[in-house]
Design a protein around this motif. Structure first.
Motif, PDB file in Angstrom:
ATOM      1  N   LEU A  99       1.330  -1.402  -0.394  1.00  0.00           N
ATOM      2  CA  LEU A  99      -0.271   0.386   0.255  1.00  0.00           C
ATOM      3  C   LEU A  99       0.932   1.124  -0.073  1.00  0.00           C
ATOM      4  CD1 LEU A  99      -3.082  -0.995   2.883  1.00  0.00           C
ATOM      5  CD2 LEU A  99      -2.746  -1.393   0.282  1.00  0.00           C
ATOM      6  N   PRO A 100       0.673   2.066  -0.878  1.00  0.00           N
ATOM      7  CA  PRO A 100       1.352   2.931  -1.288  1.00  0.00           C
ATOM      8  C   PRO A 100       0.910   4.299  -0.428  1.00  0.00           C
ATOM      9  CG  PRO A 100       0.233   3.277  -2.592  1.00  0.00           C
ATOM     10  CD  PRO A 100       0.154   1.962  -2.891  1.00  0.00           C
ATOM     11  N   LYS A 124      -8.944   8.029  -0.423  1.00  0.00           N
ATOM     12  CA  LYS A 124      -7.972   8.892  -1.321  1.00  0.00           C
ATOM     13  C   LYS A 124      -6.671   8.893  -2.223  1.00  0.00           C
ATOM     14  CE  LYS A 124     -11.851  10.782  -2.981  1.00  0.00           C
ATOM     15  NZ  LYS A 124     -12.345  11.119  -4.417  1.00  0.00           N
ATOM     16  N   VAL A 125      -6.193   9.497  -3.874  1.00  0.00           N
ATOM     17  CA  VAL A 125      -4.864   9.590  -3.756  1.00  0.00           C
ATOM     18  C   VAL A 125      -4.666  11.291  -4.421  1.00  0.00           C
ATOM     19  CG1 VAL A 125      -4.905   8.427  -5.940  1.00  0.00           C
ATOM     20  CG2 VAL A 125      -2.731   9.309  -4.406  1.00  0.00           C
ATOM     21  N   LEU A 138      -8.970   5.757  -4.723  1.00  0.00           N
ATOM     22  CA  LEU A 138      -7.855   4.456  -4.477  1.00  0.00           C
ATOM     23  C   LEU A 138      -8.332   3.042  -3.596  1.00  0.00           C
ATOM     24  CD1 LEU A 138      -4.745   4.089  -3.637  1.00  0.00           C
ATOM     25  CD2 LEU A 138      -5.751   5.544  -0.882  1.00  0.00           C
ATOM     26  N   THR A 139      -7.719   2.503  -4.337  1.00  0.00           N
ATOM     27  CA  THR A 139      -7.566   0.948  -4.036  1.00  0.00           C
ATOM     28  C   THR A 139      -6.691   0.639  -4.102  1.00  0.00           C
ATOM     29  OG1 THR A 139      -7.624   0.162  -6.490  1.00  0.00           O
ATOM     30  CG2 THR A 139      -9.767   0.840  -5.812  1.00  0.00           C
ATOM     31  N   SER A 172      -4.794  10.276 -13.588  1.00  0.00           N
ATOM     32  CA  SER A 172      -6.196   9.213 -14.555  1.00  0.00           C
ATOM     33  C   SER A 172      -4.967   7.630 -14.043  1.00  0.00           C
ATOM     34  CB  SER A 172      -6.402   9.441 -16.093  1.00  0.00           C
ATOM     35  OG  SER A 172      -5.016   9.118 -16.866  1.00  0.00           O
ATOM     36  N   VAL A 173      -5.338   7.008 -14.384  1.00  0.00           N
ATOM     37  CA  VAL A 173      -4.866   5.510 -14.339  1.00  0.00           C
ATOM     38  C   VAL A 173      -4.797   4.509 -15.754  1.00  0.00           C
ATOM     39  CG1 VAL A 173      -4.971   5.119 -11.708  1.00  0.00           C
ATOM     40  CG2 VAL A 173      -6.704   3.746 -13.086  1.00  0.00           C
TER      41      VAL A 173
END
Length: 244
Positions: A99-100, A124-125, A138-139, A172-173
Motif C-alpha cells: 500500500l503506497p 483517496k490519492v 484509491l484501491t 487518471s490511471v
C-alpha cells in the motif's frame, strides 16, 4: 524509477517485475522476506550509456522506502525523462499487498515533478503530477512508478502471479498486464545469475518492458529493458548489489 514503463516523449510503459515461482506464503510473510538492498545500474539509451542509477530499499518500522537516484553520463541530459534524477516511494506491506503512502519525483525539469499522498482512510490519492492536480479514488490495485516495483517483488516472493495494476498517470490511471516470459542466465559483474523473465504491457501498446529477476536474490531485477516492436528503447544493467 519513473518512466521505466514508458520512454520519455512516447507515453509511459517502468522499472517492475512479475509472475509465478513456487514459494508460498502470505503477503505479511512476504514482508519478512524483503531485505534492504542497494544496487547500481548503467542506464543505456539507444545503445549509449547515459546514466548511472542507484536503487535503494530501506526499512523504518513498518514502512519501506524505495528510492532511485540517477546521474547523467555523456549526453545523459537528453535522456533525463527516461532516467529521472530522484524518486522516493514510501509504502507499507500488509495482508492486502503493498500500500503506497507517498511518492515524489524531482530534480529534473520542474514541469516533470510529481508529489502524491495516499489516504487509506478516505481511499483517496491527491497531489500533483507534472502540473496536473490529482484527486483519484484509491484501491489496493492503484500504484505509482515506485511502489509498483516493490509490489511486484513482494508478489514474486509470495509465489503469486502478480495481478494487473493501475498505474497513476496525472489525474487518471493506466492498466498494465504482466506475464512470465521464460528464464535466462545473465552475466553480471558479480558473476552469472539465474533469472526469471517477466514482461509488462499496457493494452494495445507496442511497447513491452521486460525484467530479468534474480530468483536467489529476492527477485531484484538485474536487467530491465523496453522495446518498441523490435527496437530497443532503453536498458538498465546491474553493476553492483549489496543486500542486508
Amino acid at each position: 524509477m519513473r518512466r521505466l514503463f514508458d520512454e520519455a516523449g512516447g507515453g509511459r510503459e517502468l522499472l517492475a517485475v512479475v509472475a509465478a515461482v513456487l514459494l508460498g506464503g502470505t503477503a505479511a510473510a512476504a514482508a519478512d522476506e524483503l531485505k534492504p538492498y542497494t544496487a547500481t545500474y548503467n542506464g543505456i539509451w539507444h545503445g549509449m550509456t547515459v546514466a548511472v542509477s542507484m536503487l535503494k530499499l530501506e526499512q523504518t518500522g513498518d514502512t519501506w522506502t524505495f528510492s532511485s537516484r540517477s546521474e547523467p553520463r555523456g549526453i545523459g541530459r537528453m535522456a533525463s525523462g527516461v532516467f529521472p534524477p530522484l524518486q522516493v516511494s514510501v509504502v507499507r506491506v500488509t495482508d492486502k499487498g503493498v500500500l503506497p503512502q507517498s511518492f515524489k519525483s524531482s530534480g529534473g525539469d520542474a514541469g516533470k515533478s510529481v508529489e502524491l499522498n495516499y489516504d487509506w482512510q478516505t481511499h483517496k490519492v491527491t497531489g500533483s503530477y507534472e502540473g496536473t492536480l490529482v484527486d483519484l479514488p484509491l484501491t489496493p490495485r492503484v500504484q505509482d512508478d515506485g511502489s509498483v516495483q516493490l509490489g511486484l517483488m513482494v508478489e514474486l516472493l509470495q509465489g503469486h502471479t502478480p495481478p494487473n495494476v493501475q498505474l497513476i498517470d496525472k489525474n487518471s490511471v493506466r492498466e498494465y498486464q504482466f506475464a512470465r516470459d521464460g528464464e535466462a542466465t545473465i552475466k553480471t559483474p558479480m558473476g552469472d545469475m539465474h533469472t526469471v523473465i517477466f514482461k509488462s504491457q499496457k493494452k494495445y501498446s507496442p511497447r513491452i518492458t521486460r525484467f530479468w529477476c534474480a530468483s536467489d536474490r529476492g527477485f531484484i531485477p538485474v536487467r530491465v529493458q523496453q522495446k518498441r516492436d523490435d527496437d530497443v528503447q532503453w536498458t538498465l544493467e546491474i553493476q553492483s548489489l549489496s543486500r542486508q
